[in-house]
Design a protein around this motif. Structure first.
Motif, PDB file in Angstrom:
ATOM      1  N   UNK A 260      -7.048  17.510 -19.625  1.00 16.79           N
ATOM      2  CA  UNK A 260      -6.231  18.536 -18.965  1.00 16.79           C
ATOM      3  C   UNK A 260      -4.807  17.994 -18.903  1.00 16.79           C
ATOM      4  N   UNK A 261      -3.859  18.864 -18.530  1.00 16.69           N
ATOM      5  CA  UNK A 261      -2.464  18.421 -18.427  1.00 16.69           C
ATOM      6  C   UNK A 261      -1.887  18.859 -17.088  1.00 16.69           C
ATOM      7  N   UNK A 262      -0.793  18.238 -16.707  1.00 12.75           N
ATOM      8  CA  UNK A 262      -0.057  18.675 -15.514  1.00 12.75           C
ATOM      9  C   UNK A 262       1.390  18.945 -15.922  1.00 12.75           C
ATOM     10  N   UNK A 263       1.946  19.998 -15.335  1.00 11.62           N
ATOM     11  CA  UNK A 263       3.332  20.370 -15.643  1.00 11.62           C
ATOM     12  C   UNK A 263       4.196  20.050 -14.426  1.00 11.62           C
ATOM     13  N   UNK A 264       5.253  19.283 -14.640  1.00 11.03           N
ATOM     14  CA  UNK A 264       6.094  18.829 -13.532  1.00 11.03           C
ATOM     15  C   UNK A 264       7.487  19.423 -13.567  1.00 11.03           C
TER      16      UNK A 264
END
Ligand SMILES: Cc1cc2nc3c(=O)[nH]c(=O)nc-3n(C[C@H](O)[C@H](O)[C@H](O)COP(=O)(O)O)c2cc1C
Length: 303
Positions: A260-264
């Motif tokens: 999964x990814x996280x957007x900052x």
């Protein structure tokens, strides 16, 4: 098409989460879109108590991202539980609580309190903060300190545990291996790079804190490489982040091995960016006849 993925015991309806410190406590973004559309939300890092953070100037734009030294300002676990969690519980989205401390005891106390908060899907340990007892060195940069901290935290909770690695180390793969051996459920990376900007007129640092953390698209290729390195070393799921601005960026992390990814930082440019990334991943899967997004994870073809 199946966009579902999992990060250890937590099932996500799609691989796109929002990163801690860039999406408030989630509730601030209610007016922009239905939070239930997100894969997951990692809330602003919480301490046991309310924290003021640093004085301004604490944020600065860089040529390809931003430098920040917010100083972990936050409302504290009790206020979060009382004021924010009741709102967040209305949404069908896993809430990951990012938290930190200045000593092992503070981390342990924070975990004990978080164990009692209803509706938390998992914990994300921020180890990129100064260890007061060890002279201010960050927990996440010394292998021994890191493993002792994670061992203590693991003993205190049955909640799914994610450790967020610092990139300011010689071997991030080694750090990943260390936290996996301590029984965590997943690993997220990267946190910001230690960085500095100087005003040449005043010859003073631009940020009141002197140094800060660099984020945004300028760090992305290094972040992708670090995620790839960690994914090679561990069997548990990896959550990738660092400069994701669009779906193709997110796909790079998945192909490198992220589940999964996280957007900052991109949330500061466009608060609806995560929805656009979800749609872009869907389009990519359609165009490439991919039925299950999980088949992309670690699908890198090395020359
Ligand atoms: C303003 C700001 C505040 C942040 N606060 C936290 C925090 O409280 N806890 C944490 O683990 N990471 C924090 N981060 C790091 C981000 O979650 C993320 O790891 C990093 O910015 C890299 O991703 P990006 O380039 O997409 O922003 C913060 C980043 C920014 C820019």
């Amino acid at each position: 098409m199946d966009l579902r993925t999992d990060i250890g015991k937590i099932l996500l309806k799609n691989p796109v989460m929002v990163a801690s410190g860039t999406f408030g406590y989630g509730v601030e973004f209610e007016g922009f879109f239905d939070l239930g559309l997100l894969g997951g939300i990692s809330v602003k890092g919480l301490h046991l108590n309310k924290r003021q953070g640093n004085a301004p100037q604490r944020i600065m734009e860089t040529p390809c991202g931003m430098l920040n030294a917010i100083g972990l300002q936050g409302i504290g676990i009790e206020a979060f539980s009382r004021e924010k969690m009741p709102v967040l519980r209305k949404y069908d989205v896993p809430i990951i609580v990012n938290f930190w401390g200045t000593s092992t005891e503070e981390y342990e106390k924070a975990v004990e309190k978080l164990n009692d908060v209803e509706g938390i899907a998992g914990l994300e340990v921020n180890v990129s903060c100064p260890n007061i007892k060890e002279g201010g060195m960050t927990f996440g940069t010394d292998p021994k300190v890191l493993s002792q901290l994670i061992r203590s935290i693991r003993k205190k909770t049955a909640l799914p545990l994610m450790v967020k690695l610092s990139p300011n180390v010689t071997s991030v793969g080694e750090m990943g291996h260390i936290v996996e051996s301590e029984g965590v459920d997943s690993i997220s990376l990267i946190n910001t790079f230690a960085a500095m900007m100087i005003d040449v007129e005043t010859r003073k640092p631009v940020l009141s804190n002197g140094v800060g953390g660099l984020s945004g698209p300028g760090i992305r290729p290094i972040a992708v490489k670090m995620v790839w390195e960690v994914a090679q070393r561990v069997k548990i799921p990896v959550i990738g982040m660092g400069g994701i601005m669009n779906a193709r960026d997110a796909l790079e992390f998945m192909i490198a091995g992220a589940s999964a990814v996280q957007i900052g930082t991109a949330n500061f440019v466009n608060p609806r960016i995560s929805l656009e990334v979800i749609e872009g991943i869907k389009d990519y899967c359609l165009n490439h006849e991919i039925e299950d997004v999980k088949s992309l994870i670690g699908s890198l073809k090395m020359p």
